[in-house]
Scaffold this active site. Sequence first.
Site, mmCIF file in Angstrom:
data_model
loop_
_atom_site.group_PDB
_atom_site.id
_atom_site.type_symbol
_atom_site.label_atom_id
_atom_site.label_comp_id
_atom_site.label_asym_id
_atom_site.label_seq_id
_atom_site.Cartn_x
_atom_site.Cartn_y
_atom_site.Cartn_z
ATOM 1 N N ASP A 1 11.191 -0.769 15.402
ATOM 2 C CA ASP A 1 11.167 0.761 15.867
ATOM 3 C C ASP A 1 11.649 0.528 16.991
ATOM 4 O OD1 ASP A 1 10.892 2.287 13.470
ATOM 5 O OD2 ASP A 1 8.718 2.237 13.635
ATOM 6 N N ARG B 1 -2.976 10.790 1.848
ATOM 7 C CA ARG B 1 -3.987 11.932 2.766
ATOM 8 C C ARG B 1 -4.514 12.692 1.879
ATOM 9 N NH1 ARG B 1 0.259 12.862 7.328
ATOM 10 N NH2 ARG B 1 0.387 10.707 8.126
ATOM 11 N N GLU C 1 23.039 10.254 2.817
ATOM 12 C CA GLU C 1 22.691 8.795 2.896
ATOM 13 C C GLU C 1 22.751 8.135 1.649
ATOM 14 O OE1 GLU C 1 19.997 8.721 6.805
ATOM 15 O OE2 GLU C 1 19.528 7.399 5.215
ATOM 16 N N TYR D 1 13.198 -5.849 11.985
ATOM 17 C CA TYR D 1 13.234 -4.578 12.035
ATOM 18 C C TYR D 1 12.262 -4.032 13.108
ATOM 19 C CZ TYR D 1 12.968 0.461 11.539
ATOM 20 O OH TYR D 1 13.028 1.741 11.740
ATOM 21 N N ARG E 1 20.422 -4.924 4.281
ATOM 22 C CA ARG E 1 20.943 -3.790 3.439
ATOM 23 C C ARG E 1 21.610 -2.934 4.326
ATOM 24 N NH1 ARG E 1 20.619 -3.517 -1.656
ATOM 25 N NH2 ARG E 1 20.929 -1.131 -1.774
ATOM 26 N N ARG F 1 18.963 10.452 0.625
ATOM 27 C CA ARG F 1 18.411 11.721 1.508
ATOM 28 C C ARG F 1 19.662 12.532 2.107
ATOM 29 N NH1 ARG F 1 14.868 9.405 6.471
ATOM 30 N NH2 ARG F 1 16.554 8.095 7.536
ATOM 31 N N ARG G 1 0.982 -1.415 -0.072
ATOM 32 C CA ARG G 1 -0.083 0.161 -0.013
ATOM 33 C C ARG G 1 0.808 1.269 -0.009
ATOM 34 N NH1 ARG G 1 -0.325 0.384 5.416
ATOM 35 N NH2 ARG G 1 -1.730 2.225 5.438
HETATM 36 C C1 LIG Z 1 18.786 3.930 9.575
HETATM 37 C C2 LIG Z 1 17.920 3.425 10.686
HETATM 38 C C3 LIG Z 1 16.901 4.488 11.274
HETATM 39 C C4 LIG Z 1 16.152 4.227 12.098
HETATM 40 N N1 LIG Z 1 15.180 5.281 12.559
HETATM 41 C C5 LIG Z 1 14.330 4.905 13.435
HETATM 42 C C6 LIG Z 1 13.451 5.965 13.861
HETATM 43 O O1 LIG Z 1 13.380 6.960 13.233
HETATM 44 N N2 LIG Z 1 12.512 5.683 14.949
HETATM 45 C C7 LIG Z 1 12.506 4.627 15.346
HETATM 46 O O2 LIG Z 1 11.678 4.187 16.414
HETATM 47 N N3 LIG Z 1 13.327 3.542 15.169
HETATM 48 C C8 LIG Z 1 14.463 3.839 14.156
HETATM 49 N N4 LIG Z 1 15.306 2.484 13.860
HETATM 50 C C9 LIG Z 1 15.269 1.618 14.559
HETATM 51 C C10 LIG Z 1 16.143 1.517 15.903
HETATM 52 O O3 LIG Z 1 17.444 1.880 15.157
HETATM 53 C C11 LIG Z 1 16.286 0.158 16.807
HETATM 54 O O4 LIG Z 1 14.971 0.059 17.211
HETATM 55 C C12 LIG Z 1 17.219 0.078 17.828
HETATM 56 O O5 LIG Z 1 18.629 0.526 17.626
HETATM 57 C C13 LIG Z 1 17.223 -1.313 18.392
HETATM 58 O O6 LIG Z 1 18.128 -1.658 19.447
HETATM 59 P P1 LIG Z 1 18.886 -2.909 19.542
HETATM 60 O O7 LIG Z 1 19.215 -2.792 21.034
HETATM 61 O O8 LIG Z 1 17.796 -4.046 19.125
HETATM 62 O O9 LIG Z 1 20.146 -2.955 18.375
HETATM 63 P P2 LIG Z 1 21.323 -1.819 18.236
HETATM 64 O O10 LIG Z 1 20.996 -0.646 18.554
HETATM 65 O O11 LIG Z 1 21.899 -2.328 16.901
HETATM 66 O O12 LIG Z 1 22.379 -2.568 19.441
HETATM 67 C C14 LIG Z 1 23.321 -3.696 19.480
HETATM 68 C C15 LIG Z 1 24.284 -3.611 19.938
HETATM 69 O O13 LIG Z 1 25.023 -4.699 20.058
HETATM 70 C C16 LIG Z 1 26.373 -4.471 19.860
HETATM 71 N N5 LIG Z 1 27.174 -5.938 19.323
HETATM 72 C C17 LIG Z 1 26.878 -6.538 18.604
HETATM 73 N N6 LIG Z 1 27.300 -7.579 18.432
HETATM 74 C C18 LIG Z 1 28.457 -7.567 19.479
HETATM 75 C C19 LIG Z 1 29.389 -8.517 19.943
HETATM 76 N N7 LIG Z 1 29.699 -9.660 19.421
HETATM 77 N N8 LIG Z 1 29.902 -8.156 21.297
HETATM 78 C C20 LIG Z 1 29.733 -6.802 21.868
HETATM 79 N N9 LIG Z 1 28.567 -6.261 21.428
HETATM 80 C C21 LIG Z 1 28.007 -6.489 20.194
HETATM 81 C C22 LIG Z 1 26.524 -3.558 18.556
HETATM 82 O O14 LIG Z 1 27.742 -2.909 18.452
HETATM 83 C C23 LIG Z 1 25.472 -2.693 19.064
HETATM 84 O O15 LIG Z 1 25.809 -1.357 19.948
HETATM 85 C C24 LIG Z 1 16.096 3.058 12.940
HETATM 86 C C25 LIG Z 1 16.951 1.964 12.452
HETATM 87 C C26 LIG Z 1 17.925 2.163 11.371
HETATM 88 C C27 LIG Z 1 18.601 0.960 10.855
#
Ligand SMILES: Cc1cc2nc3c(=O)[nH]c(=O)nc-3n(C[C@H](O)[C@H](O)[C@H](O)COP(=O)(O)OP(=O)(O)OC[C@H]3O[C@@H](n4cnc5c(N)ncnc54)[C@H](O)[C@@H]3O)c2cc1C
Length: 364
Positions: free
Chosen positions: A347, A173, A297, A345, A246, A277, A169
Amino acid sequence: MYDYLIVGSGLYGAVFAHEAMKKGKKVLVVEKRDHIGGNIYTEQIEGINIHKYGAHIFHTSNEEVWKYVNQFTEFNNYINAPIANYKGEIYNLPFNMNTFSKMWGIVTPEEAKNIIEKQKKEIKDEPKNLEEQAISLVGRDIYEKLIKGYTEKQWERDCTEIPAFIIKRLPVRFTYDNNYFNDRYQGIPVNGYTAIIEKMLMGADIKINTDYLVYKEELDKLAKKVIYTGPIDAYFNYSLGELAYRSISFENELLDIENYQGNAVVNYTEREVPYTRIIEHKHFEFGTQPKTVISKEYSKEWKLGDEPYYPINDSINNELYNRYRKLAEKETNVLFGGRLGEYKYYDMDKVIEAALKACEKELS
Ligand SMILES: Cc1cc2nc3c(=O)[nH]c(=O)nc-3n(C[C@H](O)[C@H](O)[C@H](O)COP(=O)(O)OP(=O)(O)OC[C@H]3O[C@@H](n4cnc5c(N)ncnc54)[C@H](O)[C@@H]3O)c2cc1C
């Protein structure tokens, strides 16, 4: 002896650590990067908080999560209203009456609806590819100017080569409303995202520059249980194959001007401009500094060693993930979580929700 060894200092790991400490547990956090915060990490340049791993806007309709995160920070009243630049023509996003008025010089929702309905009729049969699918949903003008080039840059392929199901979709709006998100709550933390993680981790022992998988044997001996938020395939040494992502590359520039583009997010929707962007970070915080920082980016294919950004949840990768999941279930002393641990993925609000759910199960 620690109760929990938390691998990864992103939002998932930090929420878990905070909740565990609240229950009197001892936690050790190991992080392979040289800073805490995972992908929401922000760093200050010229007094501007830079979203180092991509622009992050907090938005949620979950009141509980909103209250939870407000314990750690105050949010400003930023509303995401991105714009598109197509060959120098500026359009509001998401597609709304401001977009249509600019595109066709019309005023009323009825006029806009009539044009879109007429253009949609160009596609008579079942759409064979993304181009036909997009035209069948919003018509050719919006497709050509606002979807085609952007999507082709994201996928590094022509829209006629991308399957139709990728777009199910395309919300339009028929109101003059530029607010990108439909959620009840939205904003940017006033002191940046890193400050949230610092508060969550207060009281925890933290080792940065430490790759758990390199020091697994020694680290495992230090704690009763492991919370692993790194890539699930890496944990199992890619024994079943690599999960695909990606990736994005960022080109940051510090400019000696006050205001570069007048908006935090500008999408470049023509294919000829190589980036997808430009983010101008100060506008997330209504900054008035004399300088500005922008990030271009570029979407790029991921290969092992690159930063994994977006999981490719197609059937092949989901199936592979499920096989890793089965292996993970046998690791009784390890809990896998977060966007990399669950190959999903998420948020930010959803990752907080998931971490709190895991805490409820694990800590009660
Ligand atoms: C480009 C982009 C834009 C985004 N924009 C938004 C937004 O506007 N709004 C929104 O709500 N969400 C957004 N998100 C989603 C958001 O980034 C995630 O929800 C959040 O970062 C997830 O947290 P996490 O702890 O699961 O993962 P991460 O933040 O990836 O944390 C995992 C951590 O584990 C560490 N790690 C991995 N392997 C190891 C290892 N072997 N030893 C030690 N440390 C390790 C990594 O270095 C990292 O610091 C976006 C994501 C992306 C990719």
